[in-house]
Motif scaffolding. Structure first.
Motif, PDB file in Angstrom:
ATOM      1  N   MET A 118       0.847  -1.179   0.000  1.00 16.89           N
ATOM      2  CA  MET A 118       0.000   0.000   0.000  1.00 16.89           C
ATOM      3  C   MET A 118       0.886   1.234   0.000  1.00 16.89           C
ATOM      4  SD  MET A 118      -2.564   1.417   2.974  1.00 16.89           S
ATOM      5  CE  MET A 118      -1.301   1.547   4.208  1.00 16.89           C
ATOM      6  N   VAL A 119       0.520   2.184  -0.850  1.00 17.01           N
ATOM      7  CA  VAL A 119       1.194   3.475  -0.899  1.00 17.01           C
ATOM      8  C   VAL A 119       0.121   4.545  -0.790  1.00 17.01           C
ATOM      9  CG1 VAL A 119       2.519   5.075  -2.337  1.00 17.01           C
ATOM     10  CG2 VAL A 119       3.064   2.640  -2.379  1.00 17.01           C
ATOM     11  N   VAL A 120       0.327   5.476   0.123  1.00 14.62           N
ATOM     12  CA  VAL A 120      -0.561   6.623   0.251  1.00 14.62           C
ATOM     13  C   VAL A 120       0.321   7.866   0.298  1.00 14.62           C
ATOM     14  CG1 VAL A 120      -2.284   7.786   1.659  1.00 14.62           C
ATOM     15  CG2 VAL A 120      -2.293   5.295   1.517  1.00 14.62           C
ATOM     16  N   ASP A 121       0.071   8.774  -0.631  1.00 12.46           N
ATOM     17  CA  ASP A 121       0.816  10.027  -0.681  1.00 12.46           C
ATOM     18  C   ASP A 121      -0.203  11.157  -0.632  1.00 12.46           C
ATOM     19  OD1 ASP A 121       2.873  11.920  -1.077  1.00 12.46           O
ATOM     20  OD2 ASP A 121       2.520  11.906  -3.238  1.00 12.46           O
ATOM     21  N   VAL A 122      -0.068  12.012   0.364  1.00 12.91           N
ATOM     22  CA  VAL A 122      -0.985  13.146   0.529  1.00 12.91           C
ATOM     23  C   VAL A 122      -0.134  14.391   0.721  1.00 12.91           C
ATOM     24  CG1 VAL A 122      -2.810  14.149   1.951  1.00 12.91           C
ATOM     25  CG2 VAL A 122      -2.661  11.663   1.698  1.00 12.91           C
ATOM     26  N   HIS A 123      -0.360  15.396  -0.114  1.00 13.41           N
ATOM     27  CA  HIS A 123       0.349  16.651   0.108  1.00 13.41           C
ATOM     28  C   HIS A 123      -0.460  17.828  -0.426  1.00 13.41           C
ATOM     29  CE1 HIS A 123       1.672  15.929  -4.053  1.00 13.41           C
ATOM     30  NE2 HIS A 123       1.868  17.226  -4.115  1.00 13.41           N
ATOM     31  N   ALA A 124      -0.263  18.942   0.240  1.00  7.16           N
ATOM     32  CA  ALA A 124      -0.921  20.193  -0.144  1.00  7.16           C
ATOM     33  C   ALA A 124       0.080  21.035  -0.922  1.00  7.16           C
ATOM     34  CB  ALA A 124      -1.388  20.937   1.103  1.00  7.16           C
ATOM     35  N   ASP A 125      -0.322  21.509  -2.074  1.00  7.03           N
ATOM     36  CA  ASP A 125       0.459  22.471  -2.847  1.00  7.03           C
ATOM     37  C   ASP A 125      -0.146  23.832  -2.511  1.00  7.03           C
ATOM     38  OD1 ASP A 125       1.364  24.280  -4.808  1.00  7.03           O
ATOM     39  OD2 ASP A 125       1.694  22.650  -6.243  1.00  7.03           O
ATOM     40  N   VAL A 126       0.472  24.524  -1.569  1.00  5.24           N
ATOM     41  CA  VAL A 126      -0.076  25.779  -1.064  1.00  5.24           C
ATOM     42  C   VAL A 126      -0.111  26.836  -2.165  1.00  5.24           C
ATOM     43  CG1 VAL A 126       0.217  27.618   0.658  1.00  5.24           C
ATOM     44  CG2 VAL A 126       0.641  25.227   1.291  1.00  5.24           C
TER      45      VAL A 126
ATOM     46  N   ALA B  55      -4.632  12.322   8.117  1.00  5.83           N
ATOM     47  CA  ALA B  55      -3.546  12.983   7.389  1.00  5.83           C
ATOM     48  C   ALA B  55      -4.096  13.836   6.244  1.00  5.83           C
ATOM     49  CB  ALA B  55      -2.566  11.942   6.852  1.00  5.83           C
ATOM     50  N   ILE B  56      -5.112  13.340   5.561  1.00  4.86           N
ATOM     51  CA  ILE B  56      -5.725  14.097   4.466  1.00  4.86           C
ATOM     52  C   ILE B  56      -6.353  15.382   5.006  1.00  4.86           C
ATOM     53  CG2 ILE B  56      -7.611  14.092   2.771  1.00  4.86           C
ATOM     54  CD1 ILE B  56      -7.007  11.031   2.434  1.00  4.86           C
ATOM     55  N   ILE B  57      -7.077  15.264   6.105  1.00  4.68           N
ATOM     56  CA  ILE B  57      -7.740  16.431   6.708  1.00  4.68           C
ATOM     57  C   ILE B  57      -6.705  17.432   7.211  1.00  4.68           C
ATOM     58  CG2 ILE B  57      -9.209  17.169   8.627  1.00  4.68           C
ATOM     59  CD1 ILE B  57     -10.754  14.448   8.149  1.00  4.68           C
ATOM     60  N   LYS B  58      -5.618  16.945   7.778  1.00  7.33           N
ATOM     61  CA  LYS B  58      -4.548  17.831   8.262  1.00  7.33           C
ATOM     62  C   LYS B  58      -3.952  18.638   7.108  1.00  7.33           C
ATOM     63  CE  LYS B  58      -0.209  17.791  10.821  1.00  7.33           C
ATOM     64  NZ  LYS B  58       0.777  16.972  11.520  1.00  7.33           N
TER      65      LYS B  58
ATOM     66  N   ARG C 289     -16.139  10.840   5.778  1.00  8.24           N
ATOM     67  CA  ARG C 289     -15.590  11.819   6.720  1.00  8.24           C
ATOM     68  C   ARG C 289     -14.704  12.837   5.997  1.00  8.24           C
ATOM     69  NH1 ARG C 289     -10.993  10.343  10.221  1.00  8.24           N
ATOM     70  NH2 ARG C 289     -10.490  12.292  11.217  1.00  8.24           N
ATOM     71  N   VAL C 290     -13.905  12.374   5.045  1.00 12.05           N
ATOM     72  CA  VAL C 290     -13.034  13.265   4.278  1.00 12.05           C
ATOM     73  C   VAL C 290     -13.869  14.210   3.416  1.00 12.05           C
ATOM     74  CG1 VAL C 290     -11.332  13.334   2.406  1.00 12.05           C
ATOM     75  CG2 VAL C 290     -11.004  11.767   4.333  1.00 12.05           C
ATOM     76  N   ILE C 291     -14.912  13.688   2.787  1.00 15.76           N
ATOM     77  CA  ILE C 291     -15.789  14.542   1.969  1.00 15.76           C
ATOM     78  C   ILE C 291     -16.448  15.610   2.837  1.00 15.76           C
ATOM     79  CG2 ILE C 291     -17.941  14.581   0.634  1.00 15.76           C
ATOM     80  CD1 ILE C 291     -17.107  11.869  -0.513  1.00 15.76           C
ATOM     81  N   GLU C 292     -16.912  15.226   4.009  1.00 12.16           N
ATOM     82  CA  GLU C 292     -17.523  16.209   4.919  1.00 12.16           C
ATOM     83  C   GLU C 292     -16.506  17.270   5.326  1.00 12.16           C
ATOM     84  OE1 GLU C 292     -19.116  13.717   8.001  1.00 12.16           O
ATOM     85  OE2 GLU C 292     -20.898  13.229   6.835  1.00 12.16           O
ATOM     86  N   ALA C 293     -15.269  16.866   5.565  1.00 17.37           N
ATOM     87  CA  ALA C 293     -14.222  17.827   5.926  1.00 17.37           C
ATOM     88  C   ALA C 293     -13.941  18.784   4.768  1.00 17.37           C
ATOM     89  CB  ALA C 293     -12.947  17.088   6.326  1.00 17.37           C
TER      90      ALA C 293
END
Length: 123
Positions: free
Chosen positions: A1-9, A33-36, A67-71
């Motif tokens: 499993m690979v999960v990569d989450v990042h925000a491009d500000v 982590a996604i919500i953060k 939950r992620v969609i609600e966030a």
């Protein structure tokens, strides 16, 4: 499993990439982590989810997806693009769950196509 989450500000975009099967025991932490990362972005941010190599979610995964969609809604996201590639089974699961939660993102076959769509280069 690979999960990569990042925000491009700079682009005000959240990028999520999931490959393989998400372990039910880890799915809540992944949602956290996604919500953060969302919290690093301004209202109106776009979301690009790459699910081309993902496997279907289990029951807990579906709950955390909601939950992620609600966030996203609470943080007033702008547009969403889901990269589905040729993964029909996963695309159908997410489409079903998205419709149930009244969240229907654009679909793309690659990250490049998703970026062009959000940058206004595709109709």
């Amino acid at each position: 499993m690979v999960v990569d989450v990042h925000a491009d500000v700079g682009k005000n975009r959240l990028f999520i990439r999931i490959e393989g099967r998400v372990d039910e025991a880890q799915v809540r932490g992944i949602a956290d982590a996604i919500i953060k990362e969302m919290d690093r972005l301004r209202p109106g941010f776009d979301v690009v989810s790459d699910l081309t190599q993902a496997e279907p979610l289990g029951p807990e995964g579906s709950l955390q997806f909601k939950r992620v969609i609600e966030a996203q809604r609470e943080r007033k996201y702008g547009r969403a693009v889901r990269i589905v590639g040729r993964s029909a089974q996963v695309a159908l699961q997410f489409a079903r769950d998205s419709k149930e939660y009244q969240h229907e993102p654009y679909l793309a076959f690659s990250r490049e196509e998703a970026e062009r769509l959000l940058d206004g280069f595709l109709p």
